[in-house]
Design a protein around this motif. Structure first.
Motif, PDB file in Angstrom:
ATOM      1  N   ASP A 207      64.883  51.016  16.348  1.00 36.21           N
ATOM      2  CA  ASP A 207      65.246  51.670  17.476  1.00 36.21           C
ATOM      3  C   ASP A 207      64.285  51.920  18.645  1.00 36.21           C
ATOM      4  O   ASP A 207      64.573  51.838  19.844  1.00 36.21           O
ATOM      5  CB  ASP A 207      65.729  52.888  17.095  1.00 36.21           C
ATOM      6  N   TYR A 208      62.766  52.143  18.123  1.00 40.34           N
ATOM      7  CA  TYR A 208      61.806  52.528  19.015  1.00 40.34           C
ATOM      8  C   TYR A 208      61.466  51.089  19.949  1.00 40.34           C
ATOM      9  O   TYR A 208      61.339  51.381  21.152  1.00 40.34           O
ATOM     10  CB  TYR A 208      60.549  52.926  18.311  1.00 40.34           C
ATOM     11  N   LYS A 209      61.731  50.128  19.239  1.00 39.66           N
ATOM     12  CA  LYS A 209      61.299  48.723  20.016  1.00 39.66           C
ATOM     13  C   LYS A 209      62.393  48.549  20.812  1.00 39.66           C
ATOM     14  O   LYS A 209      62.078  47.993  22.123  1.00 39.66           O
ATOM     15  CB  LYS A 209      61.371  47.541  19.079  1.00 39.66           C
TER      16      LYS A 209
ATOM     17  N   ALA B 228      64.531  53.682   6.437  1.00 43.73           N
ATOM     18  CA  ALA B 228      64.717  54.675   7.533  1.00 43.73           C
ATOM     19  C   ALA B 228      63.563  54.164   8.655  1.00 43.73           C
ATOM     20  O   ALA B 228      63.896  54.313   9.846  1.00 43.73           O
ATOM     21  CB  ALA B 228      64.797  55.903   7.236  1.00 43.73           C
ATOM     22  N   SER B 229      62.513  53.872   8.073  1.00 42.38           N
ATOM     23  CA  SER B 229      61.301  53.803   9.012  1.00 42.38           C
ATOM     24  C   SER B 229      61.608  52.251   9.610  1.00 42.38           C
ATOM     25  O   SER B 229      61.163  52.145  10.766  1.00 42.38           O
ATOM     26  CB  SER B 229      60.168  53.728   7.940  1.00 42.38           C
ATOM     27  N   LEU B 230      62.077  51.514   9.040  1.00 45.45           N
ATOM     28  CA  LEU B 230      62.359  50.050   9.564  1.00 45.45           C
ATOM     29  C   LEU B 230      63.277  50.319  10.759  1.00 45.45           C
ATOM     30  O   LEU B 230      63.393  49.755  11.801  1.00 45.45           O
ATOM     31  CB  LEU B 230      62.821  49.142   8.564  1.00 45.45           C
TER      32      LEU B 230
ATOM     33  N   ASP C 123      61.617  50.323  24.164  1.00 41.11           N
ATOM     34  CA  ASP C 123      60.382  50.198  24.645  1.00 41.11           C
ATOM     35  C   ASP C 123      59.443  51.482  24.605  1.00 41.11           C
ATOM     36  O   ASP C 123      58.768  51.819  25.679  1.00 41.11           O
ATOM     37  CB  ASP C 123      60.466  49.553  26.160  1.00 41.11           C
ATOM     38  N   LEU C 124      59.472  52.163  23.482  1.00 42.60           N
ATOM     39  CA  LEU C 124      58.566  53.489  23.508  1.00 42.60           C
ATOM     40  C   LEU C 124      57.123  53.113  23.227  1.00 42.60           C
ATOM     41  O   LEU C 124      56.820  51.964  22.723  1.00 42.60           O
ATOM     42  CB  LEU C 124      59.222  54.110  22.366  1.00 42.60           C
ATOM     43  N   LYS C 125      56.118  54.091  23.401  1.00 41.83           N
ATOM     44  CA  LYS C 125      54.860  53.829  23.389  1.00 41.83           C
ATOM     45  C   LYS C 125      54.264  53.958  21.914  1.00 41.83           C
ATOM     46  O   LYS C 125      55.062  54.189  21.243  1.00 41.83           O
ATOM     47  CB  LYS C 125      54.017  55.272  23.865  1.00 41.83           C
TER      48      LYS C 125
END
Length: 335
Positions: free
Chosen positions: A27-29, A20-22, A32-34
């Protein structure tokens, strides 16, 4: 259902949260999240999800589903748990994304979003855990049920063991010549025991007072056969109505006393049978001799296996230097 988390469950959680973390990182990448969102959102989601799982598995389900069957209170507390952790998780996510807390939505929207977030985070993994435990419990039940039937057959065979009958017939033979009156009483007690065994051969549990009556007859045989080598004391100072134990449990333990202890230096083996605070307690002094007879194959292990099906309590065994104690949980059948 057993809701405790074991080693295999922890391995499952580690694999699940790693995957889930991966996926969250990818998804965040892609969005382009902070960096702050990586640092705050992913760990907080894992921590809050684990907290919810622990609350469900160790508090809500055992207390309000399994024990009290208070489904209304379970639902209320479940929703409240989701609101608390989901709201905190949402608020942290709102802050980590760069929004000031003063811009939070209205309180009703926060609650709704919190429930959705927490349910979304915990729903899948709880479903996986419940499915795993359901099939594990089912397999364990089938295994115990099979073992139970085998144990019952062994118990029945041991109760009508020809060796047991042979010893009693030898005792009876000597009594006929020396004490006719006692021989008649011996025959009566022996017939009561066998009549009881035949009547209860298919019973999982039996009333405690009937088991005590069986024990009294069995003790008479022992004392007649061995004289003063064994002394027994039964202390029942409480009401034993609506109280049950596995059929033949007391006889099993009395047989163990005789098989594994021999009187020495005119010191008898003393055994007490007592009922106290929901327990049947059988205590006997120990001898220094080692019995050359085989261990009673369906003794304590038989009782342990049967209790797995009959109760969530376990037998307690205290093997000390000078005495041996067995605590048997008394079962109260639900009406």
């Amino acid at each position: 259902m057993n809701t405790k988390l074991y080693k295999s469950d922890l391995h499952l959680l580690i694999v699940y949260f790693s995957v889930a973390s991966l996926l969250n990182i990818l998804d965040y990448k892609s969005r382009d999240l902070k960096l702050l969102e990586y640092i705050v959102d992913i760990p907080s989601t894992i921590i809050f999800t684990i907290c919810i799982i622990l609350i469900f598995m160790y508090i809500l389900i055992p207390k309000f589903i399994i024990e009290s069957k208070n489904y209304v209170l379970f639902i209320i507390l479940s929703v409240l748990t989701l609101i608390i952790f989901g709201t905190i998780d949402d608020t942290l996510g709102f802050w980590s994304s760069g929004h000031p807390l003063s811009k939070l939505p209205s309180w009703d929207r926060i609650i709704i979003n919190g429930i959705y977030t927490a349910a979304n985070n915990v729903g899948l993994i709880l479903g996986i855990l419940f499915t795993k435990k359901f099939y594990e419990g089912r397999n364990e039940f089938l295994s115990i049920e099979k073992q139970q039937k085998e144990n019952e057959l062994k118990l029945l065979r041991s109760q009508i063991d020809p060796h047991f009958l042979f010893n009693n017939l030898n005792t009876l033979d000597s009594l006929i010549d020396s004490d006719t009156t006692k021989a008649k009483e011996y025959i009566n007690r022996l017939s009561l025991i066998y009549r009881y065994l035949i009547r209860t051969k298919d019973a999982e549990v039996m009333e405690l007072f009937k088991e005590i009556e069986l024990a009294e007859n069995y003790i008479y045989l022992i004392e007649t056969r061995f004289g003063n080598d064994y002394q027994f004391n039964i202390e029942i100072n409480t009401d034993v109505k609506n109280q049950f134990i596995p059929t033949g449990a007391i006889q099993t333990l009395l047989e163990n006393v005789v098989k594994h202890n021999k009187a020495q230096n005119n010191q008898p083996i003393k055994t007490s049978i007592a009922v106290n605070n929901g327990w049947l307690i059988i205590t006997n002094t120990k001898s220094n001799t080692v019995s050359n007879q085989e261990s009673f194959g369906t003794g304590l292990e038989n009782l342990k296996s049967r209790y797995k099906l009959l109760s969530d309590q376990q037998i307690q065994i205290h093997n000390m230097d000078k005495k041996f104690e067995v605590f048997i949980p008394i079962i109260k059948l639900s009406e």
